[in-house]
Design an enzyme around this catalytic site. Sequence first.
Site, short mmCIF file in Angstrom:
data_model
loop_
_atom_site.label_atom_id
_atom_site.label_comp_id
_atom_site.label_asym_id
_atom_site.label_seq_id
_atom_site.Cartn_x
_atom_site.Cartn_y
_atom_site.Cartn_z
N ASP A 127 0.80 -1.23 0.00
CA ASP A 127 0.00 0.00 0.00
C ASP A 127 0.84 1.28 0.00
OD1 ASP A 127 -2.09 -1.72 0.15
OD2 ASP A 127 -2.55 -1.36 2.26
N HIS A 271 -5.71 -10.36 -4.48
CA HIS A 271 -4.40 -10.81 -3.99
C HIS A 271 -3.39 -11.10 -5.10
CE1 HIS A 271 -6.97 -11.11 -0.51
NE2 HIS A 271 -5.88 -11.02 0.22
N VAL A 272 -3.83 -11.04 -6.35
CA VAL A 272 -2.87 -11.14 -7.46
C VAL A 272 -1.80 -10.07 -7.30
CG1 VAL A 272 -2.68 -10.70 -9.96
CG2 VAL A 272 -4.48 -12.18 -9.11
O1 F6P Z 1 -2.23 -4.09 3.92
C1 F6P Z 1 -2.06 -4.70 2.71
C2 F6P Z 1 -3.37 -5.18 2.13
O2 F6P Z 1 -3.01 -5.78 0.92
C3 F6P Z 1 -4.44 -4.09 1.94
O3 F6P Z 1 -4.29 -3.34 0.78
C4 F6P Z 1 -5.70 -4.94 1.91
O4 F6P Z 1 -6.82 -4.19 2.31
C5 F6P Z 1 -5.40 -6.00 2.91
O5 F6P Z 1 -4.01 -6.16 2.93
C6 F6P Z 1 -6.07 -7.32 2.61
O6 F6P Z 1 -5.78 -8.19 3.65
P1 F6P Z 1 -6.13 -9.74 3.69
O7 F6P Z 1 -5.12 -10.44 2.83
O8 F6P Z 1 -5.97 -10.11 5.12
O9 F6P Z 1 -7.50 -9.89 3.15
#
Ligand code: F6P
Length: 341
Positions: A127, A271-272
């Site tokens: 981020d 998550h990609v």
């Molecule tokens: O903090 C990094 C991040 O990728 C954020 O951008 C996102 O909101 C969050 O993690 C998602 O987290 P998780 O993998 O626990 O769903």
Amino acid sequence: MRIGVLTGGGDCPGLNAVIRAIVRRGSADWGNEFVGYRDGWKGPLENFTAPLGVEQVRGILPRGGTILGSSRTNPLKVEGGIETIAANMEANGVDGLIVIGGEDTLGVAKSLSDSGVKVIGVPKTIDNDLGATDYTFGFDTAVNIAMEAIDRLHTTAESHHRVLIVEVMGRHAGWIAFHSGLAGGANVILIPEQEFDLDRVCGYIEKRFEDQYSPIVVVAEGARPVGGFPDEDESNTDAFGHVRLGGVAHWLEGQIEAKTGKEARATVLGHVQRGGTPTAFDRVLATRFGLHAIEAANEGNWGRMTALRSTEIDLVDLGDAVAVLKTVPPELYNEAEVFFG
Ligand code: F6P
């Protein structure tokens, strides 16, 4: 000296490069020994360890994820959590800890450091929202993945005369949306820092069609319309109290179709953006953070965190790491507006 290493929070490309640099330099320059703590704070909390030495870090530089595993376990929510971690470290003969994490993980590191445990922090997050460092590793990789997706979406949008909406990560800060949108030639970029006006967004979309092009909207997962969503569900949270986001692109899909009469489709990258091999920039930054973190440990600079300042790696107080959330400044966002519509 014997050093524990852990990676906490959401994973990101470059974590293995940091671990490798810590182990390689610590072994070569100071004869350090290492203990790998598994799955973030769960490791030192439950004494869940893994062997960590030069053998274990061979070949991991280009690998995504983290060989140590990660979690969002929050020891501050566990009664006596900090004391348990300190006792487990002592039992393992661990003199100090190098903690690689984002805002939440480093917040715990700060509490641990305040209670007298020797800790060094290394900032990570795709981020890019940690105020104490110019960039975090993982961000450049995420931006490149999103940019490539936008490039691909342009061609299919044109074929079908559709609006394509790309949702990228970014809970409180729109850095990924802003950079990938600018690099990918998006026609609208929506970020959490500025509530958006739906009619204005639809105006940009209609304008784009008038010019015989198909619009691409890039939206950060944390972006909100003016006044928020009608049915927001804030009950699904993690151990650090973060609401599980996702869904703004699909919401926009329906709204844009209803208001403009144009076909719209949402793509959620999810998550990609966090998986796979790091870019060269992230490998170098992560490696330099690792080299400086192990140096800080051997020089007794505990309670500090590595940070990129211009092109130099500095040490800052762990407290600074979590003090200010770095968001996209309005004047920077405004620079991109000339490309909207
Ligand atoms: O903090 C990094 C991040 O990728 C954020 O951008 C996102 O909101 C969050 O993690 C998602 O987290 P998780 O993998 O626990 O769903």
